[in-house]
Design a protein around this motif. Structure first.
Motif, PDB file in Angstrom:
ATOM      1  N   ASP A 135     -22.064  41.870 -11.461  1.00  0.00           N
ATOM      2  CA  ASP A 135     -22.595  41.574 -10.130  1.00  0.00           C
ATOM      3  C   ASP A 135     -21.655  42.144  -9.086  1.00  0.00           C
ATOM      4  OD1 ASP A 135     -25.072  39.797 -10.023  1.00  0.00           O
ATOM      5  OD2 ASP A 135     -23.870  38.672 -11.457  1.00  0.00           O
ATOM      6  N   THR A 137     -20.858  41.809  -4.978  1.00  0.00           N
ATOM      7  CA  THR A 137     -21.056  41.046  -3.745  1.00  0.00           C
ATOM      8  C   THR A 137     -20.325  41.743  -2.627  1.00  0.00           C
ATOM      9  OG1 THR A 137     -21.084  38.985  -5.010  1.00  0.00           O
ATOM     10  CG2 THR A 137     -20.706  38.799  -2.635  1.00  0.00           C
ATOM     11  N   GLY A 169     -21.076  36.835   3.219  1.00  0.00           N
ATOM     12  CA  GLY A 169     -21.248  37.804   2.148  1.00  0.00           C
ATOM     13  C   GLY A 169     -22.692  37.825   1.693  1.00  0.00           C
ATOM     14  N   TYR A 170     -23.041  38.850   0.941  1.00  0.00           N
ATOM     15  CA  TYR A 170     -24.388  38.925   0.376  1.00  0.00           C
ATOM     16  C   TYR A 170     -24.301  39.711  -0.917  1.00  0.00           C
ATOM     17  CZ  TYR A 170     -24.650  43.749   2.042  1.00  0.00           C
ATOM     18  OH  TYR A 170     -24.419  45.085   2.246  1.00  0.00           O
ATOM     19  N   HIS A 171     -25.332  39.552  -1.728  1.00  0.00           N
ATOM     20  CA  HIS A 171     -25.347  40.238  -3.008  1.00  0.00           C
ATOM     21  C   HIS A 171     -25.743  41.695  -2.820  1.00  0.00           C
ATOM     22  CE1 HIS A 171     -26.151  35.921  -4.158  1.00  0.00           C
ATOM     23  NE2 HIS A 171     -25.009  36.192  -4.726  1.00  0.00           N
ATOM     24  N   GLY A 172     -25.019  42.592  -3.478  1.00  0.00           N
ATOM     25  CA  GLY A 172     -25.332  44.015  -3.423  1.00  0.00           C
ATOM     26  C   GLY A 172     -25.871  44.500  -4.762  1.00  0.00           C
ATOM     27  N   ARG A 173     -26.028  45.800  -4.860  1.00  0.00           N
ATOM     28  CA  ARG A 173     -26.610  46.401  -6.062  1.00  0.00           C
ATOM     29  C   ARG A 173     -25.500  46.953  -6.943  1.00  0.00           C
ATOM     30  NH1 ARG A 173     -31.479  46.276  -8.842  1.00  0.00           N
ATOM     31  NH2 ARG A 173     -31.276  47.871 -10.441  1.00  0.00           N
ATOM     32  N   SER A 174     -25.429  46.530  -8.195  1.00  0.00           N
ATOM     33  CA  SER A 174     -24.361  47.037  -9.054  1.00  0.00           C
ATOM     34  C   SER A 174     -24.751  48.313  -9.782  1.00  0.00           C
ATOM     35  CB  SER A 174     -23.895  45.962 -10.031  1.00  0.00           C
ATOM     36  OG  SER A 174     -24.910  45.586 -10.907  1.00  0.00           O
ATOM     37  N   SER A 175     -26.044  48.527 -10.067  1.00  0.00           N
ATOM     38  CA  SER A 175     -26.415  49.689 -10.882  1.00  0.00           C
ATOM     39  C   SER A 175     -26.092  51.008 -10.206  1.00  0.00           C
ATOM     40  CB  SER A 175     -27.909  49.651 -11.233  1.00  0.00           C
ATOM     41  OG  SER A 175     -28.718  49.957 -10.115  1.00  0.00           O
ATOM     42  N   PRO A 260     -29.672  43.408   4.221  1.00  0.00           N
ATOM     43  CA  PRO A 260     -29.760  44.827   3.861  1.00  0.00           C
ATOM     44  C   PRO A 260     -30.223  44.999   2.417  1.00  0.00           C
ATOM     45  CG  PRO A 260     -27.606  44.307   4.825  1.00  0.00           C
ATOM     46  CD  PRO A 260     -28.293  43.002   4.542  1.00  0.00           C
ATOM     47  N   PHE A 261     -31.002  46.051   2.163  1.00  0.00           N
ATOM     48  CA  PHE A 261     -31.527  46.278   0.811  1.00  0.00           C
ATOM     49  C   PHE A 261     -31.440  47.777   0.506  1.00  0.00           C
ATOM     50  CE2 PHE A 261     -35.612  46.242  -1.916  1.00  0.00           C
ATOM     51  CZ  PHE A 261     -34.911  45.956  -3.070  1.00  0.00           C
ATOM     52  N   ASN A 265     -28.438  50.522  -1.201  1.00  0.00           N
ATOM     53  CA  ASN A 265     -28.407  50.509  -2.676  1.00  0.00           C
ATOM     54  C   ASN A 265     -28.674  51.861  -3.331  1.00  0.00           C
ATOM     55  OD1 ASN A 265     -31.173  50.856  -2.645  1.00  0.00           O
ATOM     56  ND2 ASN A 265     -31.677  48.803  -3.355  1.00  0.00           N
TER      57      ASN A 265
ATOM     58  N   ASP B 135     -29.071  43.674 -12.905  1.00  0.00           N
ATOM     59  CA  ASP B 135     -29.251  43.366 -11.489  1.00  0.00           C
ATOM     60  C   ASP B 135     -30.509  42.528 -11.316  1.00  0.00           C
ATOM     61  OD1 ASP B 135     -27.308  44.698  -9.549  1.00  0.00           O
ATOM     62  OD2 ASP B 135     -27.821  46.418 -10.796  1.00  0.00           O
ATOM     63  N   HIS B 171     -31.019  41.641  -2.756  1.00  0.00           N
ATOM     64  CA  HIS B 171     -30.327  41.512  -4.036  1.00  0.00           C
ATOM     65  C   HIS B 171     -29.921  40.066  -4.269  1.00  0.00           C
ATOM     66  CE1 HIS B 171     -29.504  45.839  -2.886  1.00  0.00           C
ATOM     67  NE2 HIS B 171     -30.232  45.930  -3.973  1.00  0.00           N
ATOM     68  N   ARG B 173     -28.284  37.103  -7.353  1.00  0.00           N
ATOM     69  CA  ARG B 173     -27.150  36.952  -8.265  1.00  0.00           C
ATOM     70  C   ARG B 173     -27.640  36.904  -9.698  1.00  0.00           C
ATOM     71  NH1 ARG B 173     -21.569  37.623  -8.143  1.00  0.00           N
ATOM     72  NH2 ARG B 173     -20.867  36.840 -10.146  1.00  0.00           N
ATOM     73  N   PHE B 261     -27.216  33.602   0.432  1.00  0.00           N
ATOM     74  CA  PHE B 261     -26.090  33.861  -0.477  1.00  0.00           C
ATOM     75  C   PHE B 261     -25.869  32.618  -1.352  1.00  0.00           C
ATOM     76  CE2 PHE B 261     -21.217  34.533  -0.705  1.00  0.00           C
ATOM     77  CZ  PHE B 261     -21.322  35.324  -1.824  1.00  0.00           C
ATOM     78  N   ASN B 359     -31.475  53.106  -8.821  1.00  0.00           N
ATOM     79  CA  ASN B 359     -31.829  53.147 -10.246  1.00  0.00           C
ATOM     80  C   ASN B 359     -32.063  51.745 -10.798  1.00  0.00           C
ATOM     81  OD1 ASN B 359     -29.079  52.724  -9.757  1.00  0.00           O
ATOM     82  ND2 ASN B 359     -28.478  53.430 -11.790  1.00  0.00           N
ATOM     83  N   GLN B 361     -32.729  49.531 -14.344  1.00  0.00           N
ATOM     84  CA  GLN B 361     -32.283  49.661 -15.733  1.00  0.00           C
ATOM     85  C   GLN B 361     -32.996  48.652 -16.621  1.00  0.00           C
ATOM     86  OE1 GLN B 361     -27.976  49.230 -14.997  1.00  0.00           O
ATOM     87  NE2 GLN B 361     -27.809  51.452 -15.098  1.00  0.00           N
TER      88      GLN B 361
END
Lengths: 439, 439
Positions: A135, A137, A169-175, A260-261, A265, B135, B171, B173, B261, B359, B361
């Motif tokens: 993940d 963040t 904070g916010y969740h971002g894109r890991s891929s 943001p999305f 990403n 994700d 996004h 968690r 969040f 992307n 997955q």
């Protein structure tokens, strides 16, 4: 685990001569980690430690069986393709490995003859992502960035009332996180001009950088169990450079009400090297809140955090346009700042993230957010440096920039230096913007 | 790959007798996937397929070597602990496996004698997460939910102007996604009453449910390469039930400007079973936009999507309080709705998510967002059902609920039924709220 010890001694020299050159990012006091293999080879990725212009191959070192106890256990974890297992072993084990590496790489070490065979020149290596990032963040810890950008998105209400209470904070894109050096395409997306009747789909025309640091989580916490601020740093493996590219024309049309999305990403770049919290220990510094600002709530407050929770890390952004590249011109610095200006510390990010029970895992990445400093020439994004595209930056070759153009290459750099301590660096985080796909 | 074929024939019966009982969620026309092992055993997790009250163990089946070609390859991928590899094989392979399983499980199949040994009773199994979720993205596809909740957060501006143009998403968690049946603690966090001078840290007092469907991605797209809407469904493996628990008092204080969040990341529950897109084929239905609404932009529009992009899936939420449990009272239904009311389809979520190059997955999860229907008794969250906590729900035993209380158990259910097609179901997604940790 973050006290100063023999590994920080600025007088230490290595038998790897390039590590002793003034200005080197990777002296023996640094010892950062990466995942690598020989360029273009069919080798498996494995982890390594930078020393001068070389990489100490932990897989080769582990195979020698030359280390003892926890250090050997750590090196064996480092034989894997990425650092997640080593990250999960915890600060005592990381520290044992650091001490063993420091002793083995020192001038005069008995190990030199055997360890020499474990070195791979950095120039012959290619890097993978240092960890499998479960993940990602992204935080928002620069109050200067929050205020500058808030002025543009919400002129009447730049700094929201929660900012001084919550490490937002916010969740971002890991891929889509990639390692330094991988080119990426300009994104396509919906944008809408304020006066347009409806949105259009086109390549982003307002491509921006975000100069950040990435915080790699080491040891996990169980779901439901928060990490106290006094324990938070024991869960942090180290820091890297992070460029959280942003499409500023996609962002305002999409970001309400959930954040943001697609503006973020399509790609984020990190440096290959992770500098450990222990290596950064000499550069700890106090964070004193501006007078009149509220003190952090108890779960975000500790004596250690007040006295030594901030980090004195210099940061800079260099730009090389394709015209500069063709002419053989080196990248030019377009901004510089320092991490010590952040309003919330690494420990506060971890304590806040987990206060409700969210579980962090080895290899999770926390972004600090864009690390703009107090003055506009310390801004860490083009949207601030150019005041929303209104004031172009002039480059030495006569070009100007408001937003990024195709072929632009951005290099982030980070380093620590002060009297009485060894200079250490983060290496580079480079990304080159390719043209958008055909529409 | 989503046309009707012999596997959908409502007349098919299985030699697993429990699959033929009226009202069963798992007849031979369904064949959903999960990750499981025998309860309390030290066995490794492996994948399986539901048939009646049994699980067909794909690891055992693969070891028999009884399938051919692509179906055997798929079963071998199903021998792994989670479905990611199988998900990555693509719709042709998924379909080949489905056909082979349908033929082998039919009444009169020659395989019955050998396959019998591959069955494990569901009552003796425990489930893992069906996939490693790299994700998690949560969308917001019910215009009724967006409007209802918008009225409470922004009374003057409930439905934002981007809603009818963008499948809004953000996004989420992934580390805190757990499988049905795992209890979780009430989260603690910062909240601030509108009239309070400063925030306080306490256990959430406004715990809510969000009834959603989860969309599991099968095949990936490369970074930088969008998925066209006409190809989007080929990237989708199947759907599960998803409860995206929300702390409604943490949310309003933290969510600006970057989105939810900690209000969402303490736990999210999914059902163990993933119902494939192919199993859902008989329940495709048209989505016609309300008159006067703008048509989707070209990258979100296709004839197939207009004619058959929506899915007719019944959804319901049951509640069992600890008082009901002690008295032996069964859970009571507190709301029901249907997925066909969603404003954006599965294909539109995939096309939008990737338009900028992000992307996806195998194993990535997309949430549909809270699936409230057009009338208030079809609302899919307590914040809507109780109008922000103002109108309590009355339960048959005399209890009332505005928000969840400790010990409350929530069960999501989903099923498809119509004349001329076999009824298929999603099983259950259950979560029980434990008291908050001591402060």
């Amino acid at each position: 685990m973050s006290m100063l010890n023999e590994t920080h001694d600025p007088a230490l020299q290595s038998w790897v001569a390039s590590a002793n050159v003034a200005g080197c990012d990777f002296p023996i006091q640094n010892l950062p980690f990466a995942s690598f293999k020989r360029k273009g080879s069919s080798e498996a990725l494995r982890c390594g430690v930078a020393i001068g212009d070389q990489i100490l191959d932990l897989k080769a070192l582990a195979a020698l069986g030359a280390l003892q106890g926890e250090a050997q256990r750590a090196a064996e974890a480092g034989a894997q393709t990425q650092l997640n297992t080593l990250m999960g072993l915890g600060p005592q084990v990381w520290s044992a490995l650091r001490l063993a590496l420091s002793r083995g790489l020192r001038t005069g070490a008995a190990q030199q003859g055997v360890w020499q065979a474990c070195l791979v020149p950095q120039a012959e290596a290619e890097f993978g992502l240092p960890a499998r990032i479960g993940d990602y963040t992204d935080f928002y810890t620069s109050i200067y960035h929050a205020t500058n950008i808030g002025k543009q998105f919400r002129p009447d209400n730049p700094l929201l009332p929660n900012y001084q209470w919550i490490p937002i904070g916010y969740h971002g894109r890991s891929s889509s996180i990639v390692v330094s050096g991988q080119p990426f395409k300009r994104p396509v997306g919906q944008t809408k001009a304020p006066d347009a009747a409806q949105p259009t789909v086109k390549a982003s025309a307002r491509m921006d950088i975000e100069l950040e640091l990435g915080v790699f989580i080491g040891t996990s916490n169980a779901l439901g169990d928060p990490v106290a601020i006094t324990e938070a740093e024991d869960h942090v493996f180290g820091l890297c450079l992070l460029n959280d590219w942003s499409a500023r024309d996609i962002q305002p049309w999409e970001y309400q009400p959930l954040g943001p999305f697609l503006a973020k990403n399509f790609a984020s770049h990190i440096s290959p090297w992770i500098v450990t919290m222990e290596a950064l220990a000499p550069y700890r510094t106090a964070f004193v809140r501006p007078e009149g600002d509220p003190q952090p709530l108890p779960y975000l407050n500790s004596a250690h955090n007040r006295e030594a929770g901030a980090l004195d890390i210099h940061l800079a952004v260099d730009l090389q346009t394709s015209q500069m590249r063709a002419a053989g011109d080196k990248p030019v610095q377009i901004t510089s700042t320092n991490y010590r200006h952040a309003y919330w510390t690494v420990a506060q990010m971890v304590a806040h993230h987990t206060v409700g029970g969210c579980n962090l895992q080895p290899g999770d990445l926390l972004g600090t957010g864009t690390l703009s400093g107090p003055s506009l020439d310390q801004a860490a994004a083009l949207i601030e440096l150019t005041t929303g595209g209104k004031n172009p930056i002039s480059l030495p070759n006569g070009e100007t920039r408001t937003w990024l153009e195709d072929g632009d290459s951005i290099v982030l750099r980070g380093w620590c230096e002060k009297p009485g301590a060894a200079r250490i660096g983060f290496g580079e985080c480079e990304g080159t913007l390719l043209p958008a796909r055909k529409l």
